[in-house]
Design a protein around this motif. Structure first.
Motif, PDB file in Angstrom:
ATOM      1  N   ALA A 169      -0.805  -3.015  -0.487  1.00  0.00           N
ATOM      2  CA  ALA A 169      -2.069  -3.594  -0.021  1.00  0.00           C
ATOM      3  C   ALA A 169      -1.911  -4.211   1.366  1.00  0.00           C
ATOM      4  CB  ALA A 169      -2.557  -4.641  -1.019  1.00  0.00           C
ATOM      5  N   ARG A 170      -0.775  -4.862   1.616  1.00  0.00           N
ATOM      6  CA  ARG A 170      -0.523  -5.436   2.944  1.00  0.00           C
ATOM      7  C   ARG A 170      -0.508  -4.342   4.010  1.00  0.00           C
ATOM      8  NH1 ARG A 170       4.877  -8.358   3.333  1.00  0.00           N
ATOM      9  NH2 ARG A 170       4.040  -8.920   5.395  1.00  0.00           N
ATOM     10  N   VAL A 171       0.186  -3.258   3.715  1.00  0.00           N
ATOM     11  CA  VAL A 171       0.272  -2.148   4.667  1.00  0.00           C
ATOM     12  C   VAL A 171      -1.107  -1.569   4.932  1.00  0.00           C
ATOM     13  CG1 VAL A 171       1.164   0.189   4.999  1.00  0.00           C
ATOM     14  CG2 VAL A 171       2.664  -1.601   4.093  1.00  0.00           C
ATOM     15  N   GLU A 172      -1.891  -1.350   3.888  1.00  0.00           N
ATOM     16  CA  GLU A 172      -3.219  -0.744   4.041  1.00  0.00           C
ATOM     17  C   GLU A 172      -4.170  -1.656   4.804  1.00  0.00           C
ATOM     18  OE1 GLU A 172      -4.226   0.195   0.015  1.00  0.00           O
ATOM     19  OE2 GLU A 172      -3.252   2.165   0.096  1.00  0.00           O
ATOM     20  N   ARG A 173      -4.073  -2.960   4.558  1.00  0.00           N
ATOM     21  CA  ARG A 173      -4.941  -3.897   5.293  1.00  0.00           C
ATOM     22  C   ARG A 173      -4.645  -3.850   6.785  1.00  0.00           C
ATOM     23  NH1 ARG A 173      -4.049  -7.389   0.809  1.00  0.00           N
ATOM     24  NH2 ARG A 173      -2.396  -8.480   1.944  1.00  0.00           N
ATOM     25  N   GLU A 174      -3.372  -3.800   7.137  1.00  0.00           N
ATOM     26  CA  GLU A 174      -3.012  -3.750   8.558  1.00  0.00           C
ATOM     27  C   GLU A 174      -3.525  -2.465   9.203  1.00  0.00           C
ATOM     28  OE1 GLU A 174       0.848  -5.276  10.432  1.00  0.00           O
ATOM     29  OE2 GLU A 174       1.201  -3.090  10.304  1.00  0.00           O
ATOM     30  N   ILE A 175      -3.364  -1.345   8.516  1.00  0.00           N
ATOM     31  CA  ILE A 175      -3.831  -0.060   9.053  1.00  0.00           C
ATOM     32  C   ILE A 175      -5.334  -0.089   9.262  1.00  0.00           C
ATOM     33  CG2 ILE A 175      -4.082   2.402   8.559  1.00  0.00           C
ATOM     34  CD1 ILE A 175      -1.392   2.182   7.028  1.00  0.00           C
ATOM     35  N   ASP A 176      -6.067  -0.566   8.268  1.00  0.00           N
ATOM     36  CA  ASP A 176      -7.533  -0.612   8.375  1.00  0.00           C
ATOM     37  C   ASP A 176      -7.979  -1.518   9.519  1.00  0.00           C
ATOM     38  OD1 ASP A 176      -7.755   1.101   6.245  1.00  0.00           O
ATOM     39  OD2 ASP A 176      -8.102  -0.478   4.770  1.00  0.00           O
TER      40      ASP A 176
END
Length: 460
Positions: free
Chosen positions: A332-339
């Motif tokens: 979730a941390r990785v996806e939030r940063e990408i978004d």
């Protein structure tokens, strides 16, 4: 591709004894006598490998006949982890007849790969078993020839040139995402293999492999598997011997040669510079006499780049996706940063500096599951490593998988933790505590390409 076990075929006396052990009942008495002599010889060899050293070296227990060979064949990664946990920085394990020295600390890895790099060559097993596939390219060359080839190949991996491939990588990754989105459950390892092969075809040859993709992937896998199988047998059989396995490898190499040589011929005929790696190889000149590379030389370097840029990156990505799936909070941390950075658009090279978490995920994955988990070297002279005597001809295996899980460098080493590779944490590690691309003068020349590719593909 760097993993090696037993380095030499056993001699005729051992083959004769092994044949007798499998003989008819009326030969069992002779077999028993010869068997005991052989086992005694092996015990003496293994003991000598330890007692001849001026410092205490852990001796890895194993089967009297086979040593640790079966354990290594059954679970190479598990064996590597146990060595680091239970046998300290340096240990001797016998694989069949041959004792091998394993080093499982960053300090001793530095001694082997950096401080004493001139005292080692790539082990004979790799040179023998990899040469049918890779020829005399960068991976199999030694000493001055390797230095010359490395200087020749370095411009292919200049940072500016590598950054120019980011858009191709992102676009191909987006296609793969679209295909997988409608597939339900998918084999991620297979999907990553196909994706990285597609990218290799485009960046190396500026070619759409299309119908050749399945043939290339299957042939590379078959050749690689046969290369590995040949090196971890009790009696390694050189590829020149026409066994069923070596014949399959020859068939695979012929198929790859047909495709690669065809692409070289077509490019020479067109005389076009498409900005790909093949174009640069065709334009490269020998530094000593200014002559161009031959088709064979271009073939050998292309095959090396194709293998190195295909399987290792795919494996790293598959494990990264696996670990993120098993750790939903980190995912979730990785996806939030990408978004937050991309807002739904495709990534470009200029975005990567603003996306540290996906890169940290790739690096932490390669710590836990390094694609090159063992690095083999063979001593060309007697020397000491960590105070332990290494005789001339001895194969030394740098236990990358074990070093990556040492608690003094990575607290709670079994945990998947992105913080290990955020900020300046990686810079605080001892030299070679983390070495997914090897170390010393033979560190992987394509490491920046591989990291950027993995970063772009994971983000996409």
């Amino acid at each position: 591709a760097s993993t090696v076990t037993a380095e030499r075929a056993c001699d005729g006396n051992f083959l004769g004894t092994a044949a007798t052990l499998r003989g008819m009942p009326d030969s069992l008495a002779v077999a028993s006598s010869q068997s005991e002599q052989l086992l005694t010889l092996m015990d003496l060899m293994s003991a000598a490998a330890v007692s001849s050293s001026p410092t205490s070296i852990s001796r890895v227990p194993g089967n009297r006949l086979l040593g640790s060979l079966l354990d290594f064949q059954r679970d190479r990664i598990g064996f590597s982890h146990r060595l680091a946990r239970e046998h300290g920085e340096v240990a001797v394990a016998r694989m069949g007849l041959w004792p091998l020295t394993f080093v499982s600390s960053a300090r001793l890895a530095h001694e082997v790969l950096v401080e004493n790099s001139d005292a080692f060559v790539k082990s004979a097993g790799l040179a023998i078993f990899a040469r049918p596939l890779l020829g005399d390219g960068l991976l199999t060359s030694e000493h001055e020839e390797h230095k010359k080839q490395r200087r020749m190949m370095a411009p292919l991996f200049a940072h500016k040139r590598i950054a120019g491939y980011a858009d191709v990588m992102a676009e191909r990754a987006a296609r793969t995402v679209d295909r997988l989105a409608g597939a339900g459950t998918a084999d991620v390892s297979d999907a990553m293999m196909r994706l990285t092969l597609e990218i290799v075809g485009k960046t190396l040859f500026d070619a759409e492999l299309g119908g050749d993709a399945d043939d290339v992937g299957e042939a590379l896998t078959r050749a690689m598997n046969q290369m590995m199988d040949g090196m971890i047998r009790l009696v390694p059989i050189p590829p020149a011997v026409p066994t069923p396995g070596s014949l399959r490898m020859r068939q695979a190499v012929r198929k790859l040669d047909g495709i690669v040589y065809r692409l070289i011929r077509e490019r020479r005929a067109s005389a076009a510079d498409r900005g790909d790696l093949l174009g640069m190889l065709l334009a490269t000149k020998h530094e000593d006499d200014g002559s161009p590379l031959s088709d064979r030389e271009i073939r050998d370097q292309s095959m090396t780049l194709m293998l190195a840029g295909h399987e290792t990156t795919a494996n790293a990505l598959a494990w990264t996706l696996y670990l993120l799936a098993r750790n939903p909070e980190q995912r979730a941390r990785v996806e939030r940063e990408i978004d937050a950075v991309l807002g739904g658009r495709l990534v470009s090279a200029g975005d990567l500096a603003s996306l540290p978490l996906p890169l940290a995920a790739v690096k932490e994955s390669m710590r836990l599951f390094p694609p090159a988990y063992t690095i083999g070297r063979q001593a060309t002279r007697e020397l000491t490593i960590g105070g332990a005597r290494v005789p001339k001809g001895r194969v030394v295996l740098v236990n990358v998988a074990g070093i990556h899980r040492r608690a003094e460098s990575f607290p709670s080493p079994e945990r998947f933790d992105l913080e290990r590779f955020t900020g300046d944490q990686e810079k605080k590690l001892p030299p070679l505590a983390y070495m997914p691309f090897g170390g010393g003068p033979r560190v992987c020349i394509g490491n920046h390409f591989a990291l950027m590719e993995s970063h772009v593909l994971l983000v996409t």
